[in-house]
Design a protein around this motif. Structure first.
Motif, mmCIF file in Angstrom:
data_model
loop_
_atom_site.group_PDB
_atom_site.id
_atom_site.type_symbol
_atom_site.label_atom_id
_atom_site.label_comp_id
_atom_site.label_asym_id
_atom_site.label_seq_id
_atom_site.Cartn_x
_atom_site.Cartn_y
_atom_site.Cartn_z
ATOM 1 N N SER A 157 46.651 -27.182 63.004
ATOM 2 C CA SER A 157 47.741 -26.836 62.327
ATOM 3 C C SER A 157 48.311 -25.379 63.103
ATOM 4 O O SER A 157 47.438 -24.663 63.646
ATOM 5 C CB SER A 157 47.627 -26.485 60.741
ATOM 6 N N TYR A 158 49.727 -25.335 62.771
ATOM 7 C CA TYR A 158 50.252 -24.057 63.617
ATOM 8 C C TYR A 158 51.297 -23.509 62.683
ATOM 9 O O TYR A 158 52.108 -24.001 61.797
ATOM 10 C CB TYR A 158 51.131 -24.813 64.931
ATOM 11 N N ALA A 159 51.228 -22.103 62.668
ATOM 12 C CA ALA A 159 52.473 -21.406 62.005
ATOM 13 C C ALA A 159 52.554 -20.048 62.841
ATOM 14 O O ALA A 159 51.814 -19.552 63.683
ATOM 15 C CB ALA A 159 51.977 -20.934 60.556
ATOM 16 N N CYS A 160 53.732 -19.518 62.617
ATOM 17 C CA CYS A 160 54.184 -18.211 63.422
ATOM 18 C C CYS A 160 54.711 -17.305 62.707
ATOM 19 O O CYS A 160 55.292 -17.425 61.681
ATOM 20 C CB CYS A 160 54.985 -18.544 64.517
ATOM 21 N N ALA A 161 54.336 -15.910 62.932
ATOM 22 C CA ALA A 161 54.873 -14.736 62.292
ATOM 23 C C ALA A 161 55.668 -13.873 63.217
ATOM 24 O O ALA A 161 55.226 -13.660 64.332
ATOM 25 C CB ALA A 161 53.746 -13.895 61.837
ATOM 26 N N GLU A 162 56.806 -13.377 62.743
ATOM 27 C CA GLU A 162 57.793 -12.994 63.949
ATOM 28 C C GLU A 162 58.447 -11.852 63.395
ATOM 29 O O GLU A 162 58.729 -11.567 62.025
ATOM 30 C CB GLU A 162 58.871 -14.136 64.074
ATOM 31 N N THR A 163 58.480 -10.772 64.065
ATOM 32 C CA THR A 163 59.211 -9.383 63.627
ATOM 33 C C THR A 163 59.650 -8.829 64.870
ATOM 34 O O THR A 163 59.571 -9.141 66.056
ATOM 35 C CB THR A 163 57.983 -8.721 63.039
ATOM 36 N N ASP A 164 60.296 -7.726 64.627
ATOM 37 C CA ASP A 164 60.735 -6.913 65.726
ATOM 38 C C ASP A 164 59.671 -5.870 66.380
ATOM 39 O O ASP A 164 58.721 -5.376 65.683
ATOM 40 C CB ASP A 164 61.504 -5.674 65.227
ATOM 41 N N LEU A 165 59.597 -5.853 67.712
ATOM 42 C CA LEU A 165 58.483 -5.376 68.433
ATOM 43 C C LEU A 165 58.627 -3.840 68.192
ATOM 44 O O LEU A 165 57.372 -2.907 68.191
ATOM 45 C CB LEU A 165 58.697 -5.457 69.837
ATOM 46 N N GLY A 166 59.724 -3.362 67.864
ATOM 47 C CA GLY A 166 59.714 -1.929 67.418
ATOM 48 C C GLY A 166 58.976 -1.587 66.299
ATOM 49 O O GLY A 166 58.495 -0.510 66.214
ATOM 50 N N LEU A 167 58.599 -2.459 65.202
ATOM 51 C CA LEU A 167 57.851 -2.124 64.002
ATOM 52 C C LEU A 167 56.379 -1.890 64.372
ATOM 53 O O LEU A 167 55.870 -0.738 64.243
ATOM 54 C CB LEU A 167 58.066 -3.203 63.232
ATOM 55 N N LEU A 168 55.866 -2.677 65.372
ATOM 56 C CA LEU A 168 54.706 -2.566 65.916
ATOM 57 C C LEU A 168 54.567 -1.299 66.727
ATOM 58 O O LEU A 168 53.650 -0.461 66.686
ATOM 59 C CB LEU A 168 53.971 -3.472 66.872
ATOM 60 N N ARG A 169 55.317 -0.875 67.725
ATOM 61 C CA ARG A 169 55.494 0.215 68.385
ATOM 62 C C ARG A 169 55.434 1.554 67.476
ATOM 63 O O ARG A 169 54.919 2.387 67.823
ATOM 64 C CB ARG A 169 56.663 0.226 69.285
ATOM 65 N N GLY A 170 56.323 1.392 66.292
ATOM 66 C CA GLY A 170 56.661 2.476 65.571
ATOM 67 C C GLY A 170 55.134 2.986 64.876
ATOM 68 O O GLY A 170 54.693 3.959 64.677
ATOM 69 N N ASP A 199 62.151 -7.798 73.237
ATOM 70 C CA ASP A 199 62.153 -6.630 72.099
ATOM 71 C C ASP A 199 61.672 -7.357 70.615
ATOM 72 O O ASP A 199 61.946 -6.941 69.626
ATOM 73 C CB ASP A 199 63.231 -6.041 71.846
ATOM 74 N N GLN A 200 61.141 -8.578 70.533
ATOM 75 C CA GLN A 200 60.683 -9.484 69.550
ATOM 76 C C GLN A 200 59.010 -9.772 69.828
ATOM 77 O O GLN A 200 58.624 -9.859 70.998
ATOM 78 C CB GLN A 200 61.410 -10.729 69.276
ATOM 79 N N ALA A 201 58.339 -9.713 68.569
ATOM 80 C CA ALA A 201 56.796 -10.086 68.558
ATOM 81 C C ALA A 201 56.776 -11.269 67.749
ATOM 82 O O ALA A 201 57.272 -11.583 66.658
ATOM 83 C CB ALA A 201 56.144 -8.953 68.197
ATOM 84 N N ALA A 202 55.807 -12.094 68.317
ATOM 85 C CA ALA A 202 55.489 -13.418 67.636
ATOM 86 C C ALA A 202 54.181 -13.659 67.608
ATOM 87 O O ALA A 202 53.571 -13.272 68.587
ATOM 88 C CB ALA A 202 56.708 -14.531 68.131
ATOM 89 N N VAL A 203 53.463 -14.026 66.592
ATOM 90 C CA VAL A 203 51.841 -14.241 66.640
ATOM 91 C C VAL A 203 51.831 -15.454 66.135
ATOM 92 O O VAL A 203 52.173 -16.294 65.020
ATOM 93 C CB VAL A 203 51.158 -13.199 65.635
ATOM 94 N N GLY A 204 51.220 -16.558 67.157
ATOM 95 C CA GLY A 204 51.026 -17.812 66.800
ATOM 96 C C GLY A 204 49.607 -17.944 66.344
ATOM 97 O O GLY A 204 48.813 -17.499 66.712
ATOM 98 N N PHE A 205 49.494 -18.801 65.302
ATOM 99 C CA PHE A 205 48.192 -19.009 64.508
ATOM 100 C C PHE A 205 48.001 -20.494 64.652
ATOM 101 O O PHE A 205 48.720 -21.438 64.171
ATOM 102 C CB PHE A 205 48.268 -18.748 62.750
ATOM 103 N N THR A 206 46.687 -20.827 65.469
ATOM 104 C CA THR A 206 46.277 -22.256 65.648
ATOM 105 C C THR A 206 45.141 -22.169 64.679
ATOM 106 O O THR A 206 43.942 -21.658 64.940
ATOM 107 C CB THR A 206 46.178 -22.586 66.963
#
Length: 498
Positions: free
Chosen positions: A269-282, A444-451
Motif C-alpha cells: 500500500s502507498y500514501a504520500c504526505a506533501e508540504t512546503d519545504l520551507g516548513l521543514l527548513r523553518g 521547494d516542495q517536500a513529499a514523503v512516500g510511505f510504502t
C-alpha cells in the motif's frame, strides 16, 4: 551530467561490480519475491505528451543509463519508450503510485508509463527503475537529465546537489536504495555548518548552542572516539565509520529477512504526505538541526503509536542510506551509498526532545562514512561479502525501517513541454519489513512516500500522522518550550495527506 552515446544498450552490467552494486544484486537473488523498484511519479499540467515527444525527451535518459526501457528492449522507435493508459474515474496520483509499486520490473532495467485523465485536467508520468541499476541520487540525476535541470554537471555536484566533500543546501545527501536513496546530511536552509548530518546545529560531538549537550542526548561511552576537532576527526572518523558499519553486521542474530521472505510477495500500500519545504527548513533553523533530522523526528513521533513496527526490545531502528560519492564518482548514477542505522527515540514523549535526540544521534556520522579511507575499504569489499553485508543490514531483526531522503532540483521542472506540478517518490520495501519511507524535495516542495504491507488506510494514517508531528514541531521551541510568539506562522502548514 552527461552520458556517452551508446551502441546497443544492455540492461545487466558486465564486469566486476563495486559495493554496493554487487550487494544489491546478491540481495535481489536471495529474495526474488521482493521488488526493488524505486522512482518517481510526476503530475503534469494538461494531457500527457504524445509518444514521439516522450521518446525524444527520454533519449538522454536511455543514453545516460546505457539501457533501454524494460518493456521495449533495445530502443528503436517511440513505441519502445512508454506505455499509455487512461485513468479511471476518481483515480488519484497516489493510486497511480501504488499501482506502479505493484507492477513487476525486470532486473537492471527501467520503464516509463503515462496516465491521462487525472483530476484537475492533469496527467502523470511514472518513471520506475530497478534498484540494482541506480540509487536515489541516480534517480535525481535521471530527473535532471530528463528535464534539463541545471546544477548536475559530471564534474561538479552530485545528484543530490552537494559537493563531494560537503553537504547540500537543505540537509540531505543520502538516498538511497534508495529511492533509496536516498539520505542524511548537510545543513538546513540557512546554509550554516559544513560537517555532515547535523552540521547546521549540533556539532560532530553532539553539542551545540541551540541544543542539548552530547552527554544528555547520546552518552559519550557509546562512541568513545567522538570527534573534538578537525585533526582528531581525520583520525577518529574511520574508527567511527567502522563502528557504525560493523555493529549491525556483528551483533547477535535474532532472525533474518530470509526467514521472513518465505511466503508469496506482500501486497503493498502507498500514501504520500506533501508540504512546503520551507516548513521543514523553518523548524530546522529554530531547533539548530537539519531538514533530515526534522523528517526523522516527525517520523519517530508518527510511529510512537505503532508498536507492531518496533524491533527487538521495543526499539525502532531506521536504516538510512548515506550518499558516499567522492570527487571521482560525483556524477555516477549507480549505487554509491552505505546504509547507516539510527535508533529512533520512540520512547521519548516530548516532540522537541525527540528532535534533539535524533540530531545528536546523526551528528557527524555521514561525514565519517565519506572519509576517503572508508570509501577505499568499501571499494575493495569482495562481491560475495557485499551480499552478506546487505543481508544483515536489511535484516528486520537489526533494522525496522528504511528511511531514505533524496534532494531534487529546486527550480521549476518541465518535461516534454509539460510543467511538472508535483513529484511523488517511490521506495522499495526490504524483505520482512512492514514500512519504508522516502523524503523527496523538488521545486521547494517536500513529499514523503510511505510504502507498507498494511492496508491503504494505515498508509494514509502514517502520512497524516507525520504531517501532524510537523505541526507540533513548528510550535515547540528548541528545548521543548512552546513558542507563543510566531508559532501561528507555521503551526498550520499548507499540507495534505493523499
Amino acid at each position: 551530467m552527461t552520458g556517452k552515446r551508446i551502441g546497443k544498450p544492455a540492461g545487466k552490467p558486465t564486469g566486476k561490480l563495486p559495493f554496493p552494486d554487487a550487494a544489491l544484486v546478491a540481495y535481489g537473488k536471495a529474495h526474488p519475491g521482493t521488488g526493488l523498484t524505486i522512482g518517481v511519479v510526476l503530475e503534469l499540467e494538461g494531457p500527457p505528451p504524445d509518444r514521439h515527444q516522450l521518446a525524444s525527451s527520454l533519449r538522454p535518459v536511455a543514453e545516460l543509463l546505457g539501457t533501454g526501457p524494460s518493456d521495449g528492449g533495445p530502443w528503436r522507435d517511440a513505441d519502445d519508450y512508454a506505455e499509455y493508459a487512461e485513468a479511471a474515474p476518481e483515480r488519484s496520483l497516489s493510486d497511480v503510485a501504488q499501482e506502479a509499486l505493484a507492477r513487476p520490473l525486470e532486473p537492471h532495467r527501467w520503464s516509463c508509463s503515462t496516465v491521462a485523465g487525472l483530476p484537475g485536467d492533469t496527467s502523470a508520468l511514472v518513471w520506475r527503475a530497478d534498484h540494482r541499476l541506480l540509487d536515489g541520487a541516480g534517480v535525481v540525476g535521471v530527473l535532471a537529465a530528463w528535464t534539463g535541470a541545471d546544477g548536475l554537471a559530471a564534474d561538479g555536484p552530485d545528484a543530490h546537489g552537494s559537493t563531494a566533500d560537503g553537504p547540500d543546501a537543505h540537509g540531505s545527501t543520502a538516498d538511497g536504495p534508495d529511492a533509496d536513496g536516498l539520505g542524511a546530511d548537510g545543513p538546513a536552509a540557512d546554509g550554516s555548518g559544513a560537517d555532515g548530518l547535523a552540521a547546521h546545529g549540533p556539532a560532530a560531538d553532539g553539542s551545540g548552542a541551540d541544543g542539548p549537550a552530547a552527554a544528555t542526548t547520546s552518552p559519550a561511552w557509546a562512541e568513545p572516539w567522538r570527534a573534538r576537532g578537525a585533526l582528531h576527526r581525520a583520525v577518529t572518523d574511520p574508527l567511527r565509520a567502522a563502528w557504525l558499519c560493523g555493529t549491525p553486521l556483528l551483533e547477535r542474530r535474532r532472525g533474518s529477512a530470509a526467514e521472513a521472505d518465505g511466503g508469496p510477495p506482500a501486497t503493498l500500500s502507498y500514501a504520500c504526505a506533501e508540504t512546503d519545504l520551507g516548513l521543514l527548513r523553518g523548524i530546522a533553523r529554530r531547533h539548530g538541526t537539519t531538514v533530515n533530522d526534522v523528517y526523522l523526528a516527525a517520523l519517530t513521533g508518527a510511529l510512537r503509536a505503532r508498536p507492531e513496527l518496533l524491533g527487538p526490545e521495543g526499539q525502532m531502528r531506521a536504516l538510512i542510506p548515506v550518499n558516499v560519492r567522492g570527487q571521482g564518482d560525483a556524477a555516477v548514477l549507480r549505487n554509491r551509498h552505505i546504509p547507516l542505522r539510527i535508533a529512533l527515540p520512540v520512547a521519548e514523549p516530548d516532540a522537541g526532545r525527540r528532535l534533539a535526540l535524533v540530531a545528536a544521534r546523526t551528528a557527524g556520522r555521514a561525514r565519517a562514512l565519506r572519509h576517503p579511507l572508508v570509501r577505499a575499504v568499501f571499494r575493495s569489499v569482495p562481491a560475495v561479502a557485499g551480499g552478506w553485508c546487505f543481508e544483515r543490514y536489511f535484516d528486520p531483526a537489526r533494522a525496522t525501517l528504511l528511511a531514505s531522503n533524496v534532494r531534487g532540483p529546486s527550480s521549476p521542472l518541465v518535461v516534454a513541454g509539460r510543467r511538472i506540478r508535483r513529484v511523488l517518490p517511490l521506495n522499495f520495501l526490504p524483505a520482512g519489513h512492514h514500512l519504508s519511507t522516502v523524503l523527496a524535495t523538488a521545486q521547494d516542495q517536500a513529499a514523503v512516500g510511505f510504502t507498507t504491507t498494511a492496508p491503504r488506510r494505515a498508509a494514509e494514517s502514517f502520512a497524516a500522522a507525520w504531517l501532524g508531528e510537523l505541526r507540533v514541531l513548528a510550535a515547540v521551541g528548541p528545548w521543548g518550550r512552546v513558542q507563543a510568539a510566531g508559532a501561528g506562522a507555521t503551526a498550520s502548514p499548507a499540507a495534505s495527506a493523499r
